[in-house]
Design a protein around this motif. Structure first.
Motif, PDB file in Angstrom:
ATOM      1  N   GLU A  84      19.216 -10.522  -0.704  1.00 20.28           N
ATOM      2  CA  GLU A  84      18.074 -11.265  -1.211  1.00 20.28           C
ATOM      3  C   GLU A  84      16.770 -10.625  -0.726  1.00 20.28           C
ATOM      4  OE1 GLU A  84      18.500 -15.268   0.037  1.00 20.28           O
ATOM      5  OE2 GLU A  84      20.269 -15.634  -1.213  1.00 20.28           O
ATOM      6  N   ALA A  85      15.727 -10.693  -1.582  1.00 18.88           N
ATOM      7  CA  ALA A  85      14.437 -10.109  -1.238  1.00 18.88           C
ATOM      8  C   ALA A  85      13.321 -11.116  -1.499  1.00 18.88           C
ATOM      9  CB  ALA A  85      14.194  -8.829  -2.046  1.00 18.88           C
ATOM     10  N   ALA A  86      12.301 -11.058  -0.648  1.00 13.14           N
ATOM     11  CA  ALA A  86      11.112 -11.894  -0.822  1.00 13.14           C
ATOM     12  C   ALA A  86       9.917 -11.053  -0.396  1.00 13.14           C
ATOM     13  CB  ALA A  86      11.214 -13.163   0.016  1.00 13.14           C
ATOM     14  N   GLU A  87       8.720 -11.423  -0.869  1.00 13.43           N
ATOM     15  CA  GLU A  87       7.537 -10.629  -0.571  1.00 13.43           C
ATOM     16  C   GLU A  87       6.311 -11.519  -0.427  1.00 13.43           C
ATOM     17  OE1 GLU A  87       7.049  -8.022  -3.908  1.00 13.43           O
ATOM     18  OE2 GLU A  87       6.676  -9.661  -5.307  1.00 13.43           O
ATOM     19  N   ARG A  88       5.292 -10.985   0.281  1.00 12.59           N
ATOM     20  CA  ARG A  88       4.002 -11.667   0.345  1.00 12.59           C
ATOM     21  C   ARG A  88       2.909 -10.653   0.651  1.00 12.59           C
ATOM     22  NH1 ARG A  88       2.319 -13.664   5.663  1.00 12.59           N
ATOM     23  NH2 ARG A  88       3.846 -13.135   7.262  1.00 12.59           N
ATOM     24  N   ASP A  89       1.698 -11.009   0.263  1.00 17.91           N
ATOM     25  CA  ASP A  89       0.537 -10.149   0.448  1.00 17.91           C
ATOM     26  C   ASP A  89      -0.099 -10.466   1.802  1.00 17.91           C
ATOM     27  OD1 ASP A  89      -1.689  -8.572   0.241  1.00 17.91           O
ATOM     28  OD2 ASP A  89      -2.579  -9.633  -1.453  1.00 17.91           O
ATOM     29  N   LEU A  90      -0.261  -9.447   2.649  1.00 15.31           N
ATOM     30  CA  LEU A  90      -0.839  -9.624   3.984  1.00 15.31           C
ATOM     31  C   LEU A  90      -2.354  -9.445   4.005  1.00 15.31           C
ATOM     32  CD1 LEU A  90       1.708  -7.571   6.146  1.00 15.31           C
ATOM     33  CD2 LEU A  90       1.691 -10.049   5.769  1.00 15.31           C
ATOM     34  N   SER A  91      -2.952  -9.101   2.865  1.00 12.19           N
ATOM     35  CA  SER A  91      -4.358  -8.697   2.846  1.00 12.19           C
ATOM     36  C   SER A  91      -5.289  -9.770   3.392  1.00 12.19           C
ATOM     37  CB  SER A  91      -4.781  -8.310   1.431  1.00 12.19           C
ATOM     38  OG  SER A  91      -3.991  -7.242   0.949  1.00 12.19           O
ATOM     39  N   SER A  92      -5.097 -11.031   2.995  1.00 16.71           N
ATOM     40  CA  SER A  92      -6.017 -12.076   3.442  1.00 16.71           C
ATOM     41  C   SER A  92      -5.922 -12.292   4.941  1.00 16.71           C
ATOM     42  CB  SER A  92      -5.738 -13.387   2.692  1.00 16.71           C
ATOM     43  OG  SER A  92      -4.409 -13.817   2.931  1.00 16.71           O
ATOM     44  N   PHE A  93      -4.726 -12.212   5.498  1.00 19.70           N
ATOM     45  CA  PHE A  93      -4.571 -12.348   6.947  1.00 19.70           C
ATOM     46  C   PHE A  93      -5.264 -11.200   7.674  1.00 19.70           C
ATOM     47  CE2 PHE A  93      -2.082 -11.080  10.736  1.00 19.70           C
ATOM     48  CZ  PHE A  93      -2.407 -12.152  11.561  1.00 19.70           C
ATOM     49  N   LEU A  94      -5.039  -9.968   7.212  1.00 16.42           N
ATOM     50  CA  LEU A  94      -5.652  -8.811   7.869  1.00 16.42           C
ATOM     51  C   LEU A  94      -7.170  -8.842   7.741  1.00 16.42           C
ATOM     52  CD1 LEU A  94      -3.162  -5.977   6.831  1.00 16.42           C
ATOM     53  CD2 LEU A  94      -3.286  -7.201   9.017  1.00 16.42           C
ATOM     54  N   ASP A  95      -7.667  -9.199   6.553  1.00 12.47           N
ATOM     55  CA  ASP A  95      -9.119  -9.262   6.353  1.00 12.47           C
ATOM     56  C   ASP A  95      -9.762 -10.327   7.225  1.00 12.47           C
ATOM     57  OD1 ASP A  95      -8.892  -7.263   4.488  1.00 12.47           O
ATOM     58  OD2 ASP A  95      -8.975  -8.601   2.747  1.00 12.47           O
ATOM     59  N   GLY A  96      -8.996 -11.364   7.576  1.00 16.03           N
ATOM     60  CA  GLY A  96      -9.539 -12.463   8.361  1.00 16.03           C
ATOM     61  C   GLY A  96      -9.485 -12.258   9.864  1.00 16.03           C
ATOM     62  N   LEU A  97      -8.948 -11.129  10.318  1.00 16.90           N
ATOM     63  CA  LEU A  97      -8.905 -10.872  11.762  1.00 16.90           C
ATOM     64  C   LEU A  97     -10.320 -10.731  12.316  1.00 16.90           C
ATOM     65  CD1 LEU A  97      -5.963  -8.308  12.041  1.00 16.90           C
ATOM     66  CD2 LEU A  97      -5.955 -10.703  12.777  1.00 16.90           C
ATOM     67  N   GLU A  98     -10.582 -11.407  13.412  1.00 17.83           N
ATOM     68  CA  GLU A  98     -11.894 -11.367  14.042  1.00 17.83           C
ATOM     69  C   GLU A  98     -11.754 -11.036  15.527  1.00 17.83           C
ATOM     70  OE1 GLU A  98     -13.499 -15.225  13.361  1.00 17.83           O
ATOM     71  OE2 GLU A  98     -14.140 -14.761  11.307  1.00 17.83           O
ATOM     72  N   LYS A  99     -12.795 -10.478  16.072  1.00 22.94           N
ATOM     73  CA  LYS A  99     -12.805 -10.168  17.504  1.00 22.94           C
ATOM     74  C   LYS A  99     -12.635 -11.451  18.304  1.00 22.94           C
ATOM     75  CE  LYS A  99     -15.456  -7.719  21.038  1.00 22.94           C
ATOM     76  NZ  LYS A  99     -16.672  -6.901  21.316  1.00 22.94           N
ATOM     77  N   GLU A 199     -11.246  -3.753  13.044  1.00 17.51           N
ATOM     78  CA  GLU A 199     -11.029  -2.633  12.134  1.00 17.51           C
ATOM     79  C   GLU A 199      -9.947  -1.698  12.659  1.00 17.51           C
ATOM     80  OE1 GLU A 199     -10.952  -0.557   8.883  1.00 17.51           O
ATOM     81  OE2 GLU A 199     -12.138  -2.377   9.129  1.00 17.51           O
ATOM     82  N   ALA A 200      -9.942  -1.463  13.971  1.00 22.49           N
ATOM     83  CA  ALA A 200      -8.913  -0.607  14.561  1.00 22.49           C
ATOM     84  C   ALA A 200      -7.534  -1.252  14.432  1.00 22.49           C
ATOM     85  CB  ALA A 200      -9.227  -0.335  16.028  1.00 22.49           C
ATOM     86  N   VAL A 201      -7.470  -2.574  14.578  1.00 22.20           N
ATOM     87  CA  VAL A 201      -6.192  -3.275  14.429  1.00 22.20           C
ATOM     88  C   VAL A 201      -5.691  -3.161  12.996  1.00 22.20           C
ATOM     89  CG1 VAL A 201      -5.055  -5.518  14.479  1.00 22.20           C
ATOM     90  CG2 VAL A 201      -6.624  -4.896  16.304  1.00 22.20           C
ATOM     91  N   ARG A 202      -6.578  -3.399  12.035  1.00 26.54           N
ATOM     92  CA  ARG A 202      -6.160  -3.291  10.633  1.00 26.54           C
ATOM     93  C   ARG A 202      -5.651  -1.892  10.326  1.00 26.54           C
ATOM     94  NH1 ARG A 202     -10.349  -7.311   9.751  1.00 26.54           N
ATOM     95  NH2 ARG A 202     -11.990  -5.742   9.879  1.00 26.54           N
ATOM     96  N   ARG A 203      -6.323  -0.876  10.847  1.00 26.24           N
ATOM     97  CA  ARG A 203      -5.903   0.496  10.599  1.00 26.24           C
ATOM     98  C   ARG A 203      -4.526   0.760  11.219  1.00 26.24           C
ATOM     99  NH1 ARG A 203     -10.387   2.450  11.793  1.00 26.24           N
ATOM    100  NH2 ARG A 203     -10.017   2.919  13.987  1.00 26.24           N
ATOM    101  N   GLY A 216      11.997   3.968  10.697  1.00 20.76           N
ATOM    102  CA  GLY A 216      11.994   2.602  11.200  1.00 20.76           C
ATOM    103  C   GLY A 216      11.183   2.370  12.448  1.00 20.76           C
ATOM    104  N   CYS A 217      10.312   3.318  12.794  1.00 25.00           N
ATOM    105  CA  CYS A 217       9.456   3.161  13.967  1.00 25.00           C
ATOM    106  C   CYS A 217       7.997   2.994  13.530  1.00 25.00           C
ATOM    107  CB  CYS A 217       9.544   4.393  14.875  1.00 25.00           C
ATOM    108  SG  CYS A 217      11.217   4.789  15.432  1.00 25.00           S
ATOM    109  N   GLY A 218       7.218   2.304  14.345  1.00 21.31           N
ATOM    110  CA  GLY A 218       5.765   2.303  14.169  1.00 21.31           C
ATOM    111  C   GLY A 218       5.175   1.142  13.401  1.00 21.31           C
ATOM    112  N   MET A 219       5.980   0.241  12.862  1.00 19.91           N
ATOM    113  CA  MET A 219       5.446  -0.887  12.094  1.00 19.91           C
ATOM    114  C   MET A 219       4.981  -1.977  13.051  1.00 19.91           C
ATOM    115  SD  MET A 219       7.337  -3.088   9.136  1.00 19.91           S
ATOM    116  CE  MET A 219       6.801  -4.733   8.715  1.00 19.91           C
ATOM    117  N   LEU A 220       3.678  -2.222  13.079  1.00 23.29           N
ATOM    118  CA  LEU A 220       3.068  -3.233  13.935  1.00 23.29           C
ATOM    119  C   LEU A 220       2.888  -4.521  13.138  1.00 23.29           C
ATOM    120  CD1 LEU A 220       1.609  -4.151  16.546  1.00 23.29           C
ATOM    121  CD2 LEU A 220      -0.490  -3.136  15.589  1.00 23.29           C
TER     122      LEU A 220
END
Length: 227
Positions: A84-99, A199-203, A216-220
């Motif tokens: 089974e597969a499911a998906e979601r868009d992470l863009s709004s969460f990443l864009d909302g990251l604040e210091k 910005e560094a976190v999003r990158r 399979g390495c490096g996915m934060l």
């Protein structure tokens, strides 16, 4: 955009067991699902072009494959017998990251120290000096692996408040057709952190951390601390 896809394999299926046999097979499966965004011409780094990163986590009933990509994967290509597969868009969460925001994180990485090319270093690693190799790398474990992550986390915009490390089995690709096999020693890092540079976190999330991203390495992965 940044998409997260979750595939829960049906391990009673021979096809699913074959796909989950090693990191190399999973990479090839996911590149196939992303291939609609690659065009017809062969390119030198399809993984980088599609932003493909992946990690295998242990769920309640077995392994779960998490894949991240710039565009939606073509799940119609998963076919029968994988799961089974499911998906979601992470863009709004990443864009909302604040210091100053507190987050939970997970990273499966291949911590290592780069060594110069020499017969002595090759012998230290139980390897042979090979033509065309410019440097050798030594895998890091335990406290050394944790320090590796602490050093990089600061550069990637995270102020770590907690680090829990777990040694994992190696990431493998058997090679073949003239290709040298791959064996990367993996460590998983979990804990809490505070965002110091959004910005560094999003990158770091989009581009990945460290080496072995095709295996399979490096996915934060990040989540709100309150979840």
């Amino acid at each position: 955009m940044t998409w997260l896809t979750k595939i829960t394999p049906d391990l009673s299926s021979r096809r699913a067991r074959a796909a989950f046999a090693n990191a190399g097979e999973l990479h090839r499966l996911l590149i196939g699902l992303a291939s609609t965004h690659l065009g017809e011409e062969r390119m030198p780094s399809p993984r980088q072009h599609t932003g493909l990163l992946f990690r295998v986590d242990e769920g309640r009933s077995g392994p779960v494959l998490l894949a991240q990509s710039h565009d939606r994967l073509d799940l119609t290509r998963v076919g029968d017998g994988i799961g089974e597969a499911a998906e979601r868009d992470l863009s709004s969460f990443l864009d909302g990251l604040e210091k100053g925001r507190e987050v939970r994180y997970r990273l499966a990485a291949a911590p290592s120290k780069r060594l110069g090319k020499s017969e002595k270093n090759a012998e230290r690693l139980g390897d042979r000096a090979r033509a065309g190799v410019h440097a050798y790398t030594r895998p890091l474990y335990g406290a050394d692996a944790e320090q590796w992550w602490r050093d990089r986390a600061g550069r990637h915009g995270l102020d770590l408040r907690e680090v829990l490390s777990t040694g994992l089995g190696p990431a493998l690709d058997q090679g073949g057709s003239g290709r040298r096999g791959v064996r990367l020693h993996m460590t998983r890092f979990d804990g809490h952190a505070v965002v110091s540079d959004p910005e560094a976190v999003r990158r770091a999330v989009v581009e990945g951390v460290g080496r072995g991203k095709s295996f399979g390495c490096g996915m934060l992965s990040l989540a709100p601390a309150e979840w």
